[in-house]
Design a protein around this motif. Structure first.
Motif, PDB file in Angstrom:
ATOM      1  N   PRO A  24       0.908  -9.792 -12.097  1.00 44.85           N
ATOM      2  CA  PRO A  24       1.827 -10.413 -11.145  1.00 44.85           C
ATOM      3  C   PRO A  24       1.157 -11.192 -10.020  1.00 44.85           C
ATOM      4  N   VAL A  25      -0.124 -10.932  -9.736  1.00 43.28           N
ATOM      5  CA  VAL A  25      -0.715 -11.603  -8.569  1.00 43.28           C
ATOM      6  C   VAL A  25      -2.096 -12.184  -8.851  1.00 43.28           C
ATOM      7  N   ASN A  26      -2.392 -12.427 -10.156  1.00 42.64           N
ATOM      8  CA  ASN A  26      -3.716 -12.982 -10.507  1.00 42.64           C
ATOM      9  C   ASN A  26      -4.846 -12.162  -9.878  1.00 42.64           C
ATOM     10  N   ALA A  27      -4.677 -10.834  -9.947  1.00 42.13           N
ATOM     11  CA  ALA A  27      -5.757  -9.977  -9.432  1.00 42.13           C
ATOM     12  C   ALA A  27      -7.016 -10.219 -10.260  1.00 42.13           C
ATOM     13  N   LEU A  28      -8.149 -10.110  -9.614  1.00 42.55           N
ATOM     14  CA  LEU A  28      -9.417 -10.480 -10.261  1.00 42.55           C
ATOM     15  C   LEU A  28      -9.941  -9.319 -11.099  1.00 42.55           C
ATOM     16  N   ALA A  63      -5.009 -12.746  -5.622  1.00 41.05           N
ATOM     17  CA  ALA A  63      -4.625 -11.936  -4.451  1.00 41.05           C
ATOM     18  C   ALA A  63      -5.599 -10.799  -4.229  1.00 41.05           C
ATOM     19  N   GLY A  64      -6.795 -10.936  -4.832  1.00 44.74           N
ATOM     20  CA  GLY A  64      -7.812  -9.921  -4.540  1.00 44.74           C
ATOM     21  C   GLY A  64      -8.376  -9.295  -5.785  1.00 44.74           C
ATOM     22  N   ALA A  65      -9.342  -8.437  -5.571  1.00 44.39           N
ATOM     23  CA  ALA A  65      -9.881  -7.666  -6.701  1.00 44.39           C
ATOM     24  C   ALA A  65      -8.727  -6.850  -7.282  1.00 44.39           C
ATOM     25  N   ILE A  67      -7.208  -3.731  -7.741  1.00 49.95           N
ATOM     26  CA  ILE A  67      -7.420  -2.414  -7.116  1.00 49.95           C
ATOM     27  C   ILE A  67      -7.282  -1.292  -8.136  1.00 49.95           C
ATOM     28  N   THR A  68      -6.582  -1.574  -9.235  1.00 53.64           N
ATOM     29  CA  THR A  68      -6.433  -0.495 -10.237  1.00 53.64           C
ATOM     30  C   THR A  68      -7.765  -0.218 -10.942  1.00 53.64           C
ATOM     31  N   GLU A  69      -8.711  -1.128 -10.814  1.00 53.31           N
ATOM     32  CA  GLU A  69     -10.012  -0.912 -11.471  1.00 53.31           C
ATOM     33  C   GLU A  69     -10.940  -0.048 -10.628  1.00 53.31           C
ATOM     34  N   PHE A  70     -10.594   0.126  -9.350  1.00 56.28           N
ATOM     35  CA  PHE A  70     -11.530   0.853  -8.470  1.00 56.28           C
ATOM     36  C   PHE A  70     -11.704   2.295  -8.944  1.00 56.28           C
ATOM     37  N   GLY A  71     -12.887   2.783  -8.830  1.00 58.25           N
ATOM     38  CA  GLY A  71     -13.137   4.187  -9.190  1.00 58.25           C
ATOM     39  C   GLY A  71     -13.320   4.360 -10.686  1.00 58.25           C
ATOM     40  N   GLY A 103      -8.387 -11.135   0.016  1.00 59.66           N
ATOM     41  CA  GLY A 103      -9.498 -10.325  -0.453  1.00 59.66           C
ATOM     42  C   GLY A 103     -10.437 -11.122  -1.325  1.00 59.66           C
ATOM     43  N   GLY A 104     -10.687 -10.576  -2.515  1.00 57.06           N
ATOM     44  CA  GLY A 104     -11.587 -11.268  -3.436  1.00 57.06           C
ATOM     45  C   GLY A 104     -11.110 -12.676  -3.744  1.00 57.06           C
ATOM     46  N   GLY A 105      -9.802 -12.893  -3.688  1.00 55.34           N
ATOM     47  CA  GLY A 105      -9.267 -14.233  -3.926  1.00 55.34           C
ATOM     48  C   GLY A 105      -9.726 -15.194  -2.853  1.00 55.34           C
ATOM     49  N   GLY A 131      -9.278   0.486   3.673  1.00 55.07           N
ATOM     50  CA  GLY A 131     -10.437   1.295   4.026  1.00 55.07           C
ATOM     51  C   GLY A 131     -11.724   0.686   3.520  1.00 55.07           C
ATOM     52  N   LEU A 132     -11.716  -0.620   3.259  1.00 52.65           N
ATOM     53  CA  LEU A 132     -12.896  -1.301   2.710  1.00 52.65           C
ATOM     54  C   LEU A 132     -13.304  -2.478   3.584  1.00 52.65           C
ATOM     55  N   LEU A 133     -14.160  -3.308   3.038  1.00 53.57           N
ATOM     56  CA  LEU A 133     -14.505  -4.576   3.687  1.00 53.57           C
ATOM     57  C   LEU A 133     -14.653  -5.618   2.579  1.00 53.57           C
TER      58      LEU A 133
END
Ligand code: T1G
Length: 676
Positions: A24-28, A63-65, A67-71, A103-105, A131-133
């Motif tokens: 939905p948001v072209n997450a990276l 719209a960013g990295a 986030i579902t891939e984190f961890g 974010g990453g975008g 909670g990131l940068l």
């Protein structure tokens, strides 16, 4: 059979357009990164290509990295590799931005050599809210374009800026036509294709600005209290002004990994998804047709009624507000106007917003004027008889299909619904005071509440910028039901030797905006008091009987000066001492740890019972209630998430140590190492 790449390329003469289509948001995510890498490599390798444009289909630029891939174990090209390759390209790359480049975008856009955007686009680095940068060069490239001062705002607070502002600060080279992004980006690319040298953000330098850093820390220190990420973001921006680019990148990476592996980021990412999950009702089809809500009725023009009305007025929805007395009605509408004018004076809303909002407000003394409302919300005195009488009248007045809502904070919505002939249209909408400010809305689902009523209210909540959570009918629903054991234990601790200021300090140090007794003084010690000064059965009764009703009386559990600054009260200490000695309870030293175990663990226990009884859909919903309704520190992820990070066995042991009956599901989860 691998899925087709979400990235495709199209040639426009000597310009290669690289397009991402990943809803939905072209997450990276991995596939997008791999596709982007392949697309840029194609452009670099093809001699007929003189420049490239990167854009996205759908609602937004990346719209960013993802986030579902984190961890999870990393897969595919790393964002760093892709960005480094783009940056090093010997052919200019233009980012064509629409929607929310976050974010990453935003970092991908920063690694491009030029950036064009449509007027409605926003750009930002909101990682701090997770909670990131910005971990792909954002903290090193952004300051090189906008300077330290502007960069601090963008990365350590994390709010996006609109395209126009981005163009003013040099983040965007050109604001193009709203409906002609691709064509304008291609035209722009043709113009700059031969220009040399290719501008690379990494080649720029940024002047140190210690005054700006100091000023930022001073201005935002209180808001950043307890959080790890803001300080790390500030340190990275400072590094950009002190270190060569590659060293700055190394520093950024180290700081990013520290945050990524910490509990705060896990907690804040948990809440990001929990908030979105809460909007879903497991047994109601998301495609359920919604009921129209073009006009709202609010009964009661007191603090709650006025605040509730403002939510709709601010969203452009007309409100008819009803009171029984003209004087109360005038006072209520006067407060609404004053609130808007105060916001306009502070520049929080446009100067004409108060007039626009007030033009949508129709005050009346007659319930009959609610006959054409699509949703009617009562915010009258918390008394079941009063509510039943009112809903009986509404049943006869409201048009068929109108939604009838109660703002009750704990009463039985089924009992209220039962006095009407339309229980399926009745729902609870529990706003939190001040209703025009607090984001939480508990949507209380009655036994008979219709699915489309729930779906309509949940969608409306998003429209009025509330975070809605569905609660079942029980005393206090989710939030206040969990507040109750906390308050009971806090009062008991007073009788055993703790002081109000010690208990409140422990909660504030934990990260709450205030402790139980500060909260009681703010809300009113007399709330729920039986009002009989001769009947003194608790410390609270004793305070109320003496008129110590809290901040509004400059005396409650604390004494207050004219600026409402609290100080411990010798009189309250006497009252507590008197109660304790009459109860023959020995006074003892109470540790901070015991206060946590006896006031916070029982909340988790109550949350487990709420889940067992099906009064909340999921544990994460309970977390959302506490973050948005009571200011639970988001970096601890809410009571249920926090209990997992504490360790459920430790929570169970703490509860058992103090004699609590532990919820079966909590015990089982602790034993199995599972989740609530
Ligand atoms: N990753 C994965 N899923 C995402 C996502 C993301 N970044 N952003 C949104 N979604 C999902 C969301 O869960 C929901 O899913 C759907 O998209 C619609 O979202 C390396 C490390 C973009 C302003 O923080 O702010 O980049 O519920 O309901 O209200 O330095 O989503 O439909 O299944 O919110 O229109 C930084 C987070 C990541 C932006 C759109 N980026 N997203 O709002 O829709 S960290 C962010 C948002 C990073 C780099 C670092 C908003 C939005 P579902 P939505 P919306």
């Amino acid at each position: 059979m691998t899925a087709p790449s979400p990235i495709r390329t199209e040639r426009h003469g000597e310009i290669l357009v690289i397009i991402s289509d990943s809803p939905p948001v072209n997450a990276l995510g991995a596939a997008v990164r791999d596709g982007l890498e392949a697309g840029v490599k194609e452009g670099v390798a093809d001699a007929s290509i003189k420049a490239m444009v990167i854009r996205c289909d759908g609602r937004t630029f990346f719209a960013g990295a993802d986030i579902t891939e984190f961890g999870k174990p990393p897969k595919g090209a790393s964002l760093h590799e892709v960005i480094d390759m783009m940056d090093a390209s010997d052919k200019p790359i233009v980012a064509a931005i629409h929607g929310t480049a976050l974010g990453g975008g935003c970092e991908v856009a920063l690694a491009c050599h030029y950036r064009v955007a449509v007027p409605s686009a926003v750009m930002g680095l909101p990682e701090v809210k997770l909670g990131l940068l910005p971990g792909a060069g954002g903290t090193q490239r952004l300051p090189r374009i906008v300077g330290v001062k502007a960069a601090l705002e963008m990365v350590a607070i994390g709010d996006p800026i609109p395209a126009k502002k981005a163009a003013e600060v040099g983040l965007v080279d050109k604001v193009v036509g709203e409906g002609s992004l691709e064509a304008d980006a291609i035209a722009f690319a043709k113009e700059i294709a031969g220009k040399r040298p290719i501008p690379r953000v990494r080649d720029k330098t940024v002047d140190p600005d210690p005054e700006a850093v100091e000023a930022f820390r001073k201005a935002h220190g209180r808001k950043m209290r307890g959080f790890d990420a803001p300080a790390a973001n500030i340190a990275c921006v400072v590094a950009a002004s002190e270190k060569p680019f590659d060293e700055g990148m190394k520093f950024e990476r180290e700081q990013f990994m520290k945050l990524m592996t910490g509990t705060q980021s896990a907690a804040q990412r948990h809440i990001f998804f929990a908030e979105r999950q809460a909007a879903k009702i497991d047994d109601v089809d998301p495609k359920t047709p919604l009921r129209p809500v073009n006009k709202v009725g609010v009964i009661g023009a007191g603090t709650m009624g006025g605040g509730i009305s403002m939510n709709f007025l601010s969203a452009g929805i007309p409100v008819t507000i009803v009171e029984m007395q003209q004087e109360a009605l005038d006072r209520g509408t006067g407060v609404v106007r004053k609130n808007y004018e105060a916001s306009a004076a502070k520049g929080r809303i446009k100067p004409d917003a108060p007039e626009k909002a007030m033009a949508l407000l129709t005050p009346t003394l007659s319930l009959d004027d609610l006959a054409d409302c699509d949703l009617i919300i009562e915010a009258v005195y918390e008394n079941m008889d009063v509510k039943k009488e009112l809903f009986t009248k509404l049943d006869a007045i409201a048009r068929p299909g109108a939604i009838l809502a109660s703002n009750t904070s704990y009463l039985n919505v089924d009992e209220i619904a039962a006095v009407t002939k339309r229980p399926e249209d009745v729902v609870g909408m529990h706003f939190f005071s001040p209703a025009n400010v607090m984001k939480l809305l508990e949507v209380v689902r009655g036994e008979k509440t219709a699915g489309d009523v729930l779906a309509t209210v949940m969608a409306l909540a998003k429209k009025i910028r509330k975070v809605a959570v569905v609660a079942g009918v029980c005393h206090g629903f989710i939030g206040n039901r969990m507040l109750s054991p906390r308050q009971i234990e806090a009062n008991k601790l007073l009788m055993e030797g703790a002081t109000p200021e010690q208990i409140d300090r422990v909660h504030v140090e934990f990260g709450m905006p205030m402790g139980p007794f500060q909260m009681s003084d703010l809300a009113g010690v007399d709330i729920g008091w039986h009002r009989d000064p001769t009947r003194i059965e608790s410390i609270r009764d004793a305070l109320a009987a003496e008129g110590r009703w809290g901040q509004k009386k400059n005396a409650g559990f604390y004494d207050y000066d004219e600026k409402r600054n609290p100080t411990p009260s010798p009189r309250v200490a006497e009252i507590i001492e008197d109660f304790r000695s009459r109860s023959n309870l020995p006074k003892r030293e109470i540790t901070d740890e015991e206060i946590v175990e006896r006031t916070l663990y029982p909340m988790v226990n109550e949350g487990a019972l709420i889940l067992e009884e099906g009064k909340a859909q999921r544990a994460s919903d309970i977390d959302v209630v506490w973050i948005y309704g009571y200011g639970w520190p988001v970096y601890r992820g809410g009571p249920m998430f926090w209990a997992q990070t504490e360790g459920l066995p430790k929570v169970v042991a703490g509860l058992e140590k103090h004699g609590f009956k532990v919820a079966e599901s909590l015990k089982a989860a602790a034993e199995s190492g599972g989740k609530l």
